[in-house]
Design a protein around this motif. Structure first.
Motif, PDB file in Angstrom:
ATOM      1  N   ASP A   1       0.820  -1.207   0.000  1.00 15.00           N
ATOM      2  CA  ASP A   1       0.000   0.000   0.000  1.00 15.00           C
ATOM      3  C   ASP A   1       0.853   1.256   0.000  1.00 15.00           C
ATOM      4  O   ASP A   1       0.421   2.314  -0.448  1.00 15.00           O
ATOM      5  N   ARG A   2       2.068   1.153   0.502  1.00 17.78           N
ATOM      6  CA  ARG A   2       2.957   2.309   0.520  1.00 17.78           C
ATOM      7  C   ARG A   2       3.767   2.408  -0.771  1.00 17.78           C
ATOM      8  O   ARG A   2       4.557   3.322  -0.949  1.00 17.78           O
ATOM      9  N   GLY A   3       3.576   1.431  -1.674  1.00 19.10           N
ATOM     10  CA  GLY A   3       4.205   1.513  -2.987  1.00 19.10           C
ATOM     11  C   GLY A   3       5.647   1.114  -3.038  1.00 19.10           C
ATOM     12  O   GLY A   3       6.324   1.379  -4.031  1.00 19.10           O
ATOM     13  N   ALA A   4       6.190   0.480  -2.007  1.00 17.58           N
ATOM     14  CA  ALA A   4       7.598   0.098  -2.018  1.00 17.58           C
ATOM     15  C   ALA A   4       7.745  -1.342  -1.535  1.00 17.58           C
ATOM     16  O   ALA A   4       7.028  -1.792  -0.648  1.00 17.58           O
ATOM     17  N   LEU A   5       8.692  -2.052  -2.118  1.00 16.16           N
ATOM     18  CA  LEU A   5       9.014  -3.405  -1.691  1.00 16.16           C
ATOM     19  C   LEU A   5      10.149  -3.344  -0.687  1.00 16.16           C
ATOM     20  O   LEU A   5      11.136  -2.620  -0.902  1.00 16.16           O
ATOM     21  N   VAL A   6      10.012  -4.093   0.390  1.00 15.18           N
ATOM     22  CA  VAL A   6      11.055  -4.131   1.403  1.00 15.18           C
ATOM     23  C   VAL A   6      11.296  -5.574   1.809  1.00 15.18           C
ATOM     24  O   VAL A   6      10.483  -6.462   1.556  1.00 15.18           O
ATOM     25  N   GLY A   7      12.449  -5.804   2.446  1.00 16.26           N
ATOM     26  CA  GLY A   7      12.760  -7.134   2.935  1.00 16.26           C
ATOM     27  C   GLY A   7      13.899  -7.773   2.158  1.00 16.26           C
ATOM     28  O   GLY A   7      14.551  -7.147   1.329  1.00 16.26           O
ATOM     29  N   THR A   8      14.116  -9.043   2.433  1.00 19.26           N
ATOM     30  CA  THR A   8      15.215  -9.795   1.828  1.00 19.26           C
ATOM     31  C   THR A   8      14.672 -10.853   0.888  1.00 19.26           C
ATOM     32  O   THR A   8      13.713 -11.557   1.224  1.00 19.26           O
ATOM     33  N   VAL A   9      15.289 -10.948  -0.290  1.00 19.30           N
ATOM     34  CA  VAL A   9      14.975 -12.014  -1.238  1.00 19.30           C
ATOM     35  C   VAL A   9      16.149 -12.981  -1.234  1.00 19.30           C
ATOM     36  O   VAL A   9      17.282 -12.589  -1.532  1.00 19.30           O
ATOM     37  N   ARG A  10      15.893 -14.225  -0.873  1.00 16.65           N
ATOM     38  CA  ARG A  10      16.942 -15.247  -0.784  1.00 16.65           C
ATOM     39  C   ARG A  10      16.901 -16.103  -2.042  1.00 16.65           C
ATOM     40  O   ARG A  10      15.907 -16.777  -2.307  1.00 16.65           O
ATOM     41  N   VAL A  11      17.996 -16.053  -2.802  1.00 17.06           N
ATOM     42  CA  VAL A  11      18.044 -16.694  -4.112  1.00 17.06           C
ATOM     43  C   VAL A  11      19.216 -17.662  -4.174  1.00 17.06           C
ATOM     44  O   VAL A  11      20.319 -17.342  -3.718  1.00 17.06           O
ATOM     45  N   ALA A  12      18.977 -18.835  -4.736  1.00 12.06           N
ATOM     46  CA  ALA A  12      20.045 -19.790  -5.034  1.00 12.06           C
ATOM     47  C   ALA A  12      20.149 -19.912  -6.550  1.00 12.06           C
ATOM     48  O   ALA A  12      19.134 -20.047  -7.243  1.00 12.06           O
ATOM     49  N   ALA A  13      21.380 -19.859  -7.073  1.00 11.81           N
ATOM     50  CA  ALA A  13      21.562 -19.880  -8.525  1.00 11.81           C
ATOM     51  C   ALA A  13      22.863 -20.583  -8.885  1.00 11.81           C
ATOM     52  O   ALA A  13      23.819 -20.595  -8.099  1.00 11.81           O
ATOM     53  N   PRO A  14      22.924 -21.174 -10.097  1.00  7.32           N
ATOM     54  CA  PRO A  14      24.166 -21.830 -10.541  1.00  7.32           C
ATOM     55  C   PRO A  14      25.309 -20.830 -10.694  1.00  7.32           C
ATOM     56  O   PRO A  14      25.099 -19.640 -10.978  1.00  7.32           O
ATOM     57  N   SER A  15      26.534 -21.333 -10.550  1.00  5.17           N
ATOM     58  CA  SER A  15      27.711 -20.466 -10.520  1.00  5.17           C
ATOM     59  C   SER A  15      27.906 -19.680 -11.811  1.00  5.17           C
ATOM     60  O   SER A  15      27.972 -18.448 -11.811  1.00  5.17           O
ATOM     61  N   ASP A  16      28.027 -20.390 -12.945  1.00  5.36           N
ATOM     62  CA  ASP A  16      28.331 -19.696 -14.195  1.00  5.36           C
ATOM     63  C   ASP A  16      27.194 -18.794 -14.636  1.00  5.36           C
ATOM     64  O   ASP A  16      27.432 -17.686 -15.142  1.00  5.36           O
ATOM     65  N   LEU A  17      25.957 -19.239 -14.470  1.00  8.16           N
ATOM     66  CA  LEU A  17      24.826 -18.392 -14.851  1.00  8.16           C
ATOM     67  C   LEU A  17      24.863 -17.088 -14.068  1.00  8.16           C
ATOM     68  O   LEU A  17      24.589 -16.015 -14.610  1.00  8.16           O
ATOM     69  N   THR A  18      25.210 -17.160 -12.798  1.00  8.19           N
ATOM     70  CA  THR A  18      25.284 -15.958 -11.972  1.00  8.19           C
ATOM     71  C   THR A  18      26.374 -15.024 -12.471  1.00  8.19           C
ATOM     72  O   THR A  18      26.141 -13.823 -12.660  1.00  8.19           O
ATOM     73  N   ARG A  19      27.563 -15.570 -12.696  1.00  8.06           N
ATOM     74  CA  ARG A  19      28.699 -14.729 -13.086  1.00  8.06           C
ATOM     75  C   ARG A  19      28.544 -14.160 -14.498  1.00  8.06           C
ATOM     76  O   ARG A  19      28.886 -13.000 -14.752  1.00  8.06           O
ATOM     77  N   VAL A  20      28.035 -14.971 -15.417  1.00  7.96           N
ATOM     78  CA  VAL A  20      27.964 -14.561 -16.821  1.00  7.96           C
ATOM     79  C   VAL A  20      26.762 -13.672 -17.099  1.00  7.96           C
ATOM     80  O   VAL A  20      26.857 -12.719 -17.871  1.00  7.96           O
TER      81      VAL A  20
END
Length: 309
Positions: free
Chosen positions: A88-107
């Motif tokens: 309702d205040r128009g902003a996203l807050v908090g932590t997003v916890r993501v797991a991702a493969p190594s090369d996909l993340t770096r590249v």
């Protein structure tokens, strides 16, 4: 007696996740003694034993499992309420916890994550990078990016990109070894393999004119981190078969050469996996939507040097 403080349930949840009170204390930023006292207070209030204790780990009792299921749902509902109020205040807050493969993340992903955080300054990103697949249902992950077919029906998945493995080697390796002209020529080459899902990926499949060929490859190097297989290929140690998304930058620059380009490989889609379909926080939905748009506007690059028959 009833539970007097719902926050005490966090000790139950984190002890179940980590397997020990020490792990729960570390996750909550309290001392093990405080975590132990909280758990004892819970058990006293409920008149039930929640864990069977041993010297190595703590195992949930049936009563503990029942309470855990309801506690997790209760915290999800609280998070949902907070998310709606914040929306309702128009902003996203908090932590997003993501797991991702190594090369996909770096590249690919790192600059996209930067762009996403710039759009939503109230968010924090907790990123777990590696090729060991996390248990999305058990580990503290809001979203996991994974390649390949889906095996767990408990997960909610959104396909982000269609990809296929690319067969590649460096110019240095190809100066020392003639490029393969058919998949069976790979039997004469040093093939760099890696483990995926706990199994070594040695059976490489190729198709031409609708007919599939399987080759059981071998080589002097195998690793449980697929990003190292790419590094070995770049260093000229052999041939790798890896997601074209992970190798696109190396192929475009000429650091790796595409081999057998007239042969197809098996589909290797990339999905965003979510641990529950009951409630997905707005911040997680926003990241999934953002990544889907990025992948849609940035298809896998098939340009760059190729070795043809």
């Amino acid at each position: 007696m009833k539970i007097e403080n719902i926050a005490d349930l966090q000790v139950l949840v984190h002890t179940a996740r980590g397997g020990t009170l020490t792990a729960a204390a570390s996750a909550l930023g309290i001392t093990p003694a405080a975590a132990s006292a909280t758990l004892k207070r819970l058990e006293s209030q409920l008149g039930a034993r929640l864990f069977e204790r041993s010297t190595r780990a703590m195992r949930l009792t049936p009563q503990g499992q029942t309470l855990l299921d309801y506690a997790v749902r209760a915290f999800e509902l609280l998070a949902e309420g907070e998310s709606l109020v914040q929306a309702d205040r128009g902003a996203l807050v908090g932590t997003v916890r993501v797991a991702a493969p190594s090369d996909l993340t770096r590249v690919t992903l790192l600059p996209w994550f930067d762009d996403f955080l710039a759009l939503h300054p109230g968010l924090q990103l907790a990123l777990s990078v590696g090729d060991r697949p996390l248990d999305v249902m058990r580990d503290e992950v809001d979203m996991a990016l994974r390649y390949g077919p889906l095996a767990d029906s408990r997960l909610v998945a959104r396909r982000l990109a269609d990809s296929r493995p690319a067969l590649c080697a460096s110019p240095a390796y190809l100066r020392r070894h003639p490029a393969p002209q058919t998949p069976h020529d790979l039997l004469q080459h040093n093939c760099l393999t890696f483990h995926r899902g706990g199994r070594r990926q040695r059976l490489w499949r190729f198709a031409r004119h609708g007919h599939w060929t399987e080759v059981r490859v071998d080589g002097d190097r195998v690793v449980d981190d697929a990003s190292l297989a790419r590094e070995w290929a770049l260093a000229g140690h052999g041939i790798t078969l890896k997601s074209a998304l992970d190798l696109q930058r190396d192929v475009a620059s000429g650091a790796l050469m595409r081999l057998l380009p007239d042969w197809d490989t098996e589909p290797y889609p990339l999905h965003a996996l979510l641990p529950s379909g009951r409630f997905v926080p707005a911040r997680v939905r926003a990241l999934v939507d953002f990544l889907a748009l990025k992948f849609a506007s940035n298809p896998t690059q098939e340009t760059g040097p190729k070795i043809t028959a």
